[in-house]
Scaffold this motif. Structure first.
Motif, mmCIF file in Angstrom:
data_model
loop_
_atom_site.group_PDB
_atom_site.id
_atom_site.type_symbol
_atom_site.label_atom_id
_atom_site.label_comp_id
_atom_site.label_asym_id
_atom_site.label_seq_id
_atom_site.Cartn_x
_atom_site.Cartn_y
_atom_site.Cartn_z
ATOM 1 N N THR A 1 0.725 -1.121 -0.124
ATOM 2 C CA THR A 1 0.344 -0.301 0.044
ATOM 3 C C THR A 1 0.806 1.296 -0.205
ATOM 4 N N PHE A 2 0.823 2.142 -0.749
ATOM 5 C CA PHE A 2 1.061 3.340 -0.368
ATOM 6 C C PHE A 2 -0.257 4.449 -0.518
ATOM 7 N N LYS A 3 -0.374 4.556 0.975
ATOM 8 C CA LYS A 3 -1.783 5.549 1.202
ATOM 9 C C LYS A 3 -1.203 6.974 2.212
ATOM 10 N N GLY A 4 -2.149 7.475 1.459
ATOM 11 C CA GLY A 4 -1.903 8.777 2.415
ATOM 12 C C GLY A 4 -2.102 10.514 2.128
ATOM 13 N N THR A 5 -1.751 11.634 3.005
ATOM 14 C CA THR A 5 -1.589 12.886 1.899
ATOM 15 C C THR A 5 -0.223 13.253 2.458
ATOM 16 N N TYR A 6 0.082 14.818 1.778
ATOM 17 C CA TYR A 6 1.058 15.234 1.752
ATOM 18 C C TYR A 6 0.842 16.647 0.756
ATOM 19 N N ASN A 7 0.986 17.188 1.772
ATOM 20 C CA ASN A 7 0.904 18.800 1.694
ATOM 21 C C ASN A 7 1.901 20.095 1.611
ATOM 22 N N PHE A 8 2.523 20.095 0.756
ATOM 23 C CA PHE A 8 3.894 21.392 1.018
ATOM 24 C C PHE A 8 4.072 21.823 0.089
ATOM 25 N N LYS A 9 4.959 23.463 0.900
ATOM 26 C CA LYS A 9 5.382 24.800 -0.334
ATOM 27 C C LYS A 9 6.187 24.540 -0.380
ATOM 28 N N GLY A 10 6.779 25.383 -1.844
ATOM 29 C CA GLY A 10 8.178 25.790 -2.037
ATOM 30 C C GLY A 10 9.004 25.074 -3.418
ATOM 31 N N VAL A 11 9.899 26.130 -3.481
ATOM 32 C CA VAL A 11 10.189 26.217 -4.790
ATOM 33 C C VAL A 11 10.262 24.691 -5.828
ATOM 34 N N ILE A 12 10.504 24.658 -6.518
ATOM 35 C CA ILE A 12 10.691 22.925 -6.966
ATOM 36 C C ILE A 12 11.648 22.258 -6.955
ATOM 37 N N THR A 13 13.028 22.970 -7.226
ATOM 38 C CA THR A 13 14.254 22.171 -7.280
ATOM 39 C C THR A 13 14.510 22.440 -5.975
ATOM 40 N N ASP A 14 13.790 22.852 -4.518
ATOM 41 C CA ASP A 14 14.237 22.183 -3.194
ATOM 42 C C ASP A 14 13.091 21.544 -3.120
ATOM 43 N N PHE A 15 11.863 21.589 -3.792
ATOM 44 C CA PHE A 15 11.286 20.191 -3.037
ATOM 45 C C PHE A 15 10.550 20.625 -2.001
ATOM 46 N N ASN A 16 11.056 21.708 -1.272
ATOM 47 C CA ASN A 16 10.323 21.962 0.490
ATOM 48 C C ASN A 16 11.210 23.111 1.113
ATOM 49 N N SER A 17 10.811 24.360 1.042
ATOM 50 C CA SER A 17 11.480 26.119 1.596
ATOM 51 C C SER A 17 12.126 25.745 2.520
#
Length: 467
Positions: A297-313
């Motif tokens: 299984t691959f289940k869950g929710t993930y929300n994040f903000k950031g620049v694409i190159t760093d994935f997460n600011s």
């Protein structure tokens, strides 16, 4: 990663060999027609299939693209070919395959030559697979999300079924009166290998905010159920995979696998002597998987903000990946599950003509000798994980010689609008040989065919329409 690689190898190895057997259906000179309609109007005294040779069939089809578009030696880069194939498909396109091998089969009339009751039985091995093209996932893998701001990639595009199993069956066929024949066939399924991932959902979407900051949301509800393959997925497995699989296939084929039950129903009706109606439901059944089961299984929710190159600011790439794994973990579970067989519905209308003289035939044992020719139409519907598969067939049947009959078909389905098929069956003495092939126009270059079907076999038949 190894588990994913092995699973993909197992699933896609099934696609080397659609399920509609439009030539065989209602081609009653062949005992194998009883497998598509247990209520078929058969006239044999008895028959025995030549073991391992009575029924060999393979069907493969794909909508949206063909093998030539991917593997042609035309100087086009393979990545470009893949991109072109993805661009030509959508989430309703699919690849399907079916292969059958009769291990043994036989049938006989119960109660003497005038009896209206017929019994048939046997065992066959079947490989079944169906995969919808995961268009959104393919676009995401090929191009990423940079040029698709605001697009919601549908993770539910992932839908695949693949199974190798054996089937033990016994059928009963009875002529109720001059107009009506009814039939039923009971089945025991023994699943050898299974991989099923059909009730998936989820999305991945990226939207652009201010100052090059991107809002990205992932909701994943993915699950893959497997049975019969867990030892091959074990990271410590170092055995002979080919030898071990042969051993597992042999053991599980003879009721040693995950078991299930099935039922076929069928009828033939004559409103007039030269007008025939038929219908059948094939594979009303299920398999209960409880042995050697493993689910991912691959289940869950993930929300994040950031620049694409760093994935997460808010942190490093590594921090973001750790957060992602915690929010949407890849888990391995061990639980029972049930799969349903692909349900097939056939029906047909047939008009017979060119009536022969009764003195030319033994009409007590040969219904086709009343009429030399027949024309008709067939409808085929098969259940799939999303939408039913449909096909319409027109056909012409003719008794060419005393021991030779043919059936020519023209089929329109999701694969092609120019599918011409031909079936020939011959009976010399008690020896019967038949050969059926579909999409004959595509045999000039099979790599450009969207679907191919063939079936051959040998039987020993006493009585019947080729006598």
């Amino acid at each position: 990663m190894r588990k994913i690689s092995v699973l993909l190898s197992l699933i896609f190895s099934f696609y080397c060999f659609s399920q509609n057997k439009e030539i065989l259906y209602n081609f009653t000179p062949q005992p194998q027609s009883l497998l598509t309609n247990p209520g078929a109007d058969v006239k044999y005294k008895w028959f025995v299939g030549v073991p391992l040779l009575s029924g060999i069939s393979a069907n493969v089809g794909s909508t949206g693209f063909d093998a030539y578009s991917l593997f042609a030696n035309n100087g086009v880069d393979f990545t470009t070919k893949v991109k072109n194939a993805v661009a030509a498909t959508n989430s309703k396109d699919y690849v399907t395959a079916n292969q059958q091998l009769e291990i043994f089969t036989a049938g006989f009339r119960v109660g003497g030559p005038e009896s209206k009751f017929y019994v048939s039985f046997g065992m066959y091995q079947e490989l079944d697979s169906f995969i919808y093209i995961p268009t959104d996932l393919a676009i995401l893998a090929l191009y990423g999300n940079k040029d698709y701001m605001g697009k919601s990639f549908d993770l539910g595009d992932l839908s695949v079924k693949a199974e190798l199993l054996s089937v033990f069956h016994v059928g009963f066929n009875k002529q109720m009166n001059e107009k009506l024949i009814l039939g039923a066939r009971g089945k025991i399924y023994s699943s050898i290998f299974n991989g099923t991932s059909t009730h998936n959902s989820g999305y991945f979407v990226t939207t652009q905010g201010e100052n090059l900051i991107y809002d990205q949301s992932i909701y994943s509800n993915l699950e893959l159920n497997t049975s019969g393959v867990s030892k091959y997925l074990n990271e410590n497995y170092d055995g002979d995979i080919a030898g071990d699989m042969r051993e597992d296939v042999t053991k599980r084929a003879f009721l040693g696998g995950n078991l299930g039950l099935g039922l076929d129903l069928g009828l033939t009706y004559y409103p007039k002597r030269n007008i025939q109606l038929t219908a059948s439901l094939v594979d009303i059944g299920f398999v209960s998987h409880s042995k050697d089961v493993e689910s991912f299984t691959f289940k869950g929710t993930y929300n994040f903000k950031g620049v694409i190159t760093d994935f997460n600011s808010a942190g490093t790439v590594g921090d973001a990946y750790d957060d992602f794994k915690k929010a949407i973990p890849f888990d391995t579970l061990y639980h029972k599950y049930t799969t349903w067989r692909p349900l097939k519905f056939y029906s047909s209308f047939q008009y017979s003509f060119e009536e022969e003289r009764q003195t030319e035939c033994n009409c007590a044992t040969d219904e086709d000798s009343w009429y030399r020719s027949a024309v008709g139409g067939q409808l085929f519907i098969m259940s799939t994980p999303k939408e039913p598969m449909l096909a319409l067939t027109g056909y012409y049947r003719r008794r060419i010689l005393r021991g030779l009959q043919m059936k020519a078909t023209y089929t329109i389905d999701s694969y092609s609008a120019s599918n011409i098929g031909l079936g020939l069956t011959t009976k010399i003495g008690i020896v019967n040989f038949y050969a059926l092939a579909d999409n004959l126009l595509e045999y000039r270059d099979v790599s450009k065919a969207n679907a191919l079907i063939f079936q051959i076999g040998f039987n020993i038949i006493s009585g019947g329409s080729n006598k």
